[in-house]
Write an enzyme that holds these catalytic residues in place. Structure first.
Site, PDB file in Angstrom:
ATOM      1  N   ARG A   1     -36.029  -3.452   3.752  1.00 52.66           N
ATOM      2  CA  ARG A   1     -36.630  -2.304   4.335  1.00 52.66           C
ATOM      3  C   ARG A   1     -36.027  -1.005   3.808  1.00 52.66           C
ATOM      4  O   ARG A   1     -36.534   0.070   4.050  1.00 52.66           O
ATOM      5  CB  ARG A   1     -36.453  -2.377   5.861  1.00 52.66           C
ATOM      6  N   GLY A   2     -34.927  -1.149   3.059  1.00 53.32           N
ATOM      7  CA  GLY A   2     -34.145   0.026   2.664  1.00 53.32           C
ATOM      8  C   GLY A   2     -34.860   1.053   1.804  1.00 53.32           C
ATOM      9  O   GLY A   2     -34.516   2.231   1.817  1.00 53.32           O
TER      10      GLY A   2
ATOM     11  N   ASP B   1     -25.706  -2.397  -5.969  1.00 52.58           N
ATOM     12  CA  ASP B   1     -24.283  -2.626  -5.717  1.00 52.58           C
ATOM     13  C   ASP B   1     -23.801  -3.625  -6.770  1.00 52.58           C
ATOM     14  O   ASP B   1     -23.467  -3.250  -7.881  1.00 52.58           O
ATOM     15  CB  ASP B   1     -24.124  -3.120  -4.275  1.00 52.58           C
ATOM     16  N   THR B   2     -23.811  -4.917  -6.461  1.00 54.67           N
ATOM     17  CA  THR B   2     -23.463  -5.909  -7.474  1.00 54.67           C
ATOM     18  C   THR B   2     -24.569  -6.027  -8.527  1.00 54.67           C
ATOM     19  O   THR B   2     -24.321  -6.432  -9.655  1.00 54.67           O
ATOM     20  CB  THR B   2     -23.271  -7.301  -6.847  1.00 54.67           C
ATOM     21  N   GLY B   3     -25.798  -5.705  -8.121  1.00 53.69           N
ATOM     22  CA  GLY B   3     -26.943  -5.827  -9.015  1.00 53.69           C
ATOM     23  C   GLY B   3     -27.684  -7.144  -8.863  1.00 53.69           C
ATOM     24  O   GLY B   3     -28.757  -7.331  -9.433  1.00 53.69           O
TER      25      GLY B   3
ATOM     26  N   THR C   1     -29.436  -8.401  -6.472  1.00 54.19           N
ATOM     27  CA  THR C   1     -30.784  -8.314  -5.886  1.00 54.19           C
ATOM     28  C   THR C   1     -31.821  -7.970  -6.948  1.00 54.19           C
ATOM     29  O   THR C   1     -32.791  -8.714  -7.144  1.00 54.19           O
ATOM     30  CB  THR C   1     -30.817  -7.257  -4.758  1.00 54.19           C
ATOM     31  N   LEU C   2     -31.612  -6.854  -7.639  1.00 55.88           N
ATOM     32  CA  LEU C   2     -32.620  -6.436  -8.615  1.00 55.88           C
ATOM     33  C   LEU C   2     -32.675  -7.375  -9.811  1.00 55.88           C
ATOM     34  O   LEU C   2     -33.734  -7.620 -10.370  1.00 55.88           O
ATOM     35  CB  LEU C   2     -32.357  -4.986  -9.043  1.00 55.88           C
TER      36      LEU C   2
ATOM     37  N   ASP D   1     -29.132   1.097   5.984  1.00 55.62           N
ATOM     38  CA  ASP D   1     -28.641   0.763   7.326  1.00 55.62           C
ATOM     39  C   ASP D   1     -27.280   0.101   7.316  1.00 55.62           C
ATOM     40  O   ASP D   1     -26.812  -0.399   6.292  1.00 55.62           O
ATOM     41  CB  ASP D   1     -29.609  -0.237   7.972  1.00 55.62           C
TER      42      ASP D   1
ATOM     43  N   ARG E   1     -30.871   4.127   9.614  1.00 55.81           N
ATOM     44  CA  ARG E   1     -31.956   4.307   8.630  1.00 55.81           C
ATOM     45  C   ARG E   1     -32.675   5.650   8.767  1.00 55.81           C
ATOM     46  O   ARG E   1     -33.228   6.172   7.809  1.00 55.81           O
ATOM     47  CB  ARG E   1     -33.010   3.200   8.792  1.00 55.81           C
TER      48      ARG E   1
END
Ligand code: 5GP
Ligand code: MG
Ligand code: MG
Length: 195
Positions: free
Chosen positions: A50-51, A109-111, A113-114, A165, A171
């Protein structure tokens, strides 16, 4: 809640990026995307829920091209640490074959996810796939990831606001703020609600 609080949440440390700074940068990114995609008739903004919602809905107001939007719901976080394991909770609806896709997330961040989502989307053969993120904690990358459109690089703080969040709180803030993690732990002890 104490009505004299400086910020709407007690656990906020400091404002790192103001509302004005964000709005300016988002407008610039929208302009850049408008230029880059002026020959595309199949532009899809694909946001990670949702970010990325606040960022994406602001950004699209500055894209002066026909476009559509879609979302995926993914999770990799438990609290404030990435697990490295990325789960797809809900997939996008659009058939992205032949589309120019811009994958949008709030923060890298760590990458993981993407990196993971990008790999999955490439199998679905979009015409092109670019990555857009509001924030990047570059020093924390654990995988090789190229961000085509970036809002701001930030140091290694845990941040909230503008869609981001901490356990679903924060948020709605219109700026990016650091979290005072000591204060947060006192307000919301980790084992709270488990007994
Ligand atoms: P990665 O997979 O790159 O490690 O983590 C990316 C995801 O972790 C982001 O989409 C976001 O949901 C969450 N995340 C990483 N750093 C932060 C942070 O500082 N604040 C918040 N609120 N979420 C973060
Ligand atoms: Mg996220
Ligand atoms: Mg989160």
């Amino acid at each position: 809640m104490n009505p004299r609080l400086k910020f709407p949440y007690e656990f906020i440390g400091e404002i790192l990026i103001t509302q004005e700074q964000i709005q300016q940068r988002v407008a610039d990114l929208g302009e850049q995307i408008t230029q880059d995609y002026q020959h595309s008739d199949k532009l899809l903004l694909l946001g990670l829920l949702r970010g990325s919602v606040m960022f994406m809905t602001d950004l699209m107001r500055h894209i002066r091209r026909p476009m559509t939007m879609d979302f995926m719901l993914v999770s990799s976080y438990a609290g404030t640490e990435s697990s490295g394991f990325v789960r797809i909770d809900a997939d996008h609806k659009t058939n992205i074959y032949g589309w120019d896709v811009i994958l949008i997330d709030d923060i890298v961040d760590t990458g993981y996810t993407l990196y993971t989502v990008r790999k999955l989307l490439l199998e679905r053969q979009p015409r092109s796939l670019k990555i857009c993120a509001l924030l990047d904690k570059k020093a924390r990358h654990k995988v090789d990831i190229h961000i085509d459109y970036l809002g701001f690089e930030i140091p290694d703080y845990f941040v909230v606001g503008y869609g981001l969040d901490i356990d679903e709180k924060g948020r709605n803030l219109p700026y990016i703020a650091s979290v005072d993690l000591e204060k947060y732990k006192k307000l919301y002890p980790p084992d709270e609600g488990k007994k």
